[in-house]
Design a protein around this motif. Structure first.
Motif, PDB file in Angstrom:
ATOM      1  N   LYS A 230      -3.100   9.791  -5.751  1.00 31.21           N
ATOM      2  CA  LYS A 230      -3.412   9.095  -7.008  1.00 31.21           C
ATOM      3  C   LYS A 230      -2.915   7.653  -6.992  1.00 31.21           C
ATOM      4  CE  LYS A 230      -3.646  13.168  -9.934  1.00 31.21           C
ATOM      5  NZ  LYS A 230      -3.065  13.891 -11.058  1.00 31.21           N
ATOM      6  N   LYS A 231      -1.713   7.435  -6.476  1.00 31.91           N
ATOM      7  CA  LYS A 231      -1.187   6.073  -6.383  1.00 31.91           C
ATOM      8  C   LYS A 231      -2.034   5.234  -5.440  1.00 31.91           C
ATOM      9  CE  LYS A 231       3.639   7.015  -7.433  1.00 31.91           C
ATOM     10  NZ  LYS A 231       5.020   6.953  -6.953  1.00 31.91           N
ATOM     11  N   LEU A 232      -2.479   5.841  -4.328  1.00 34.24           N
ATOM     12  CA  LEU A 232      -3.302   5.123  -3.364  1.00 34.24           C
ATOM     13  C   LEU A 232      -4.660   4.770  -3.964  1.00 34.24           C
ATOM     14  CD1 LEU A 232      -3.578   3.992  -0.532  1.00 34.24           C
ATOM     15  CD2 LEU A 232      -4.380   6.254   0.208  1.00 34.24           C
TER      16      LEU A 232
ATOM     17  N   ASN B  45      -6.804  -3.682  -4.877  1.00 36.93           N
ATOM     18  CA  ASN B  45      -6.649  -4.282  -3.545  1.00 36.93           C
ATOM     19  C   ASN B  45      -7.824  -3.843  -2.678  1.00 36.93           C
ATOM     20  OD1 ASN B  45      -3.593  -5.317  -3.533  1.00 36.93           O
ATOM     21  ND2 ASN B  45      -3.694  -3.362  -4.611  1.00 36.93           N
ATOM     22  N   SER B  46      -8.840  -4.661  -2.606  1.00 39.59           N
ATOM     23  CA  SER B  46     -10.028  -4.305  -1.839  1.00 39.59           C
ATOM     24  C   SER B  46     -10.782  -5.574  -1.467  1.00 39.59           C
ATOM     25  CB  SER B  46     -10.919  -3.356  -2.663  1.00 39.59           C
ATOM     26  OG  SER B  46     -11.958  -2.826  -1.870  1.00 39.59           O
ATOM     27  N   GLN B  47     -12.049  -5.419  -1.105  1.00 39.13           N
ATOM     28  CA  GLN B  47     -12.879  -6.576  -0.797  1.00 39.13           C
ATOM     29  C   GLN B  47     -14.340  -6.245  -1.046  1.00 39.13           C
ATOM     30  OE1 GLN B  47     -12.018  -7.409   3.315  1.00 39.13           O
ATOM     31  NE2 GLN B  47     -13.739  -6.203   4.042  1.00 39.13           N
TER      32      GLN B  47
ATOM     33  N   ARG C 197       0.850  -1.202   0.000  1.00 38.76           N
ATOM     34  CA  ARG C 197       0.000   0.000   0.000  1.00 38.76           C
ATOM     35  C   ARG C 197       0.881   1.246   0.000  1.00 38.76           C
ATOM     36  NH1 ARG C 197      -5.338   1.325   2.505  1.00 38.76           N
ATOM     37  NH2 ARG C 197      -5.248   3.551   2.967  1.00 38.76           N
ATOM     38  N   PRO C 198       0.623   2.177  -0.921  1.00 40.02           N
ATOM     39  CA  PRO C 198       1.400   3.423  -0.927  1.00 40.02           C
ATOM     40  C   PRO C 198       1.032   4.300   0.277  1.00 40.02           C
ATOM     41  CG  PRO C 198       0.058   3.223  -2.922  1.00 40.02           C
ATOM     42  CD  PRO C 198      -0.309   2.109  -2.018  1.00 40.02           C
ATOM     43  N   PRO C 199       1.909   5.199   0.668  1.00 31.50           N
ATOM     44  CA  PRO C 199       1.594   6.123   1.770  1.00 31.50           C
ATOM     45  C   PRO C 199       0.392   7.011   1.423  1.00 31.50           C
ATOM     46  CG  PRO C 199       3.941   6.165   1.250  1.00 31.50           C
ATOM     47  CD  PRO C 199       3.269   5.362   0.183  1.00 31.50           C
TER      48      PRO C 199
END
Length: 158
Positions: free
Chosen positions: A31-33, A40-42, A24-26
């Motif tokens: 935008k990256k997040l 990456n989720s559910q 996970r990006p900071p």
């Protein structure tokens, strides 16, 4: 686990997470997040659809997850669904299965049925239906046989 194992083993109503395996990006990298969160989720497994034809083309089996809702004041404006084909390169994991005795409410009967609600029991499902407009709804109770079917050759869908 692979998308095909989710399709084969996870019961409708399960919470399924997916990931591309990247860290996970900071938070400061907005935008990256945001891009990372799409990979990456559910969500809740609401439909499985087998192979089908569309004209001369053949579409591979797929499954659909309900990731969330957007709206305000109790009004849902947008439902977020993600559809994954069995050749997806993402990694999947069953986080939670529907409880034994819970009741799934589908919008219709048949192979294109979609889960619209998961109730704790039949009474709660019928009560939910009285307040929601699904005239062709079908109720389906999660049975012990279905939970036992999650275990194939000693493997569980988790």
């Amino acid at each position: 686990m692979s998308a095909s194992l989710i399709y084969d083993l996870a019961p409708i109503g399960s919470i399924v997470a997916w990931s591309d395996g990247t860290p996970r990006p900071p938070e400061r990298f907005k935008k990256k997040l945001a891009a990372w969160k799409t990979r990456n989720s559910q969500g809740r497994l609401i439909r499985k659809e087998g192979e089908r034809s569309l004209g001369a083309n053949s579409l591979s089996p797929e499954f659909m997850l309900h990731e969330g809702d957007l709206g305000a004041n109790g009004v849902i404006a947008i439902r977020i669904h993600r559809t994954f084909s069995l050749d997806s390169t993402l990694t999947f994991k069953v986080i939670e299965r529907p409880a034994l005795g819970s009741v799934r409410v589908f919008d219709r009967a048949g192979s294109r049925a979609e889960l619209v609600h998961l109730a704790v029991d039949r009474r709660a499902a019928e009560e939910w239906l009285t307040g929601h407009g699904h005239p062709h709804a079908v109720l389906d109770e999660v049975t012990a046989d279905e939970i036992a079917a999650d275990h194939i050759e000693g493997r569980a869908a988790a």
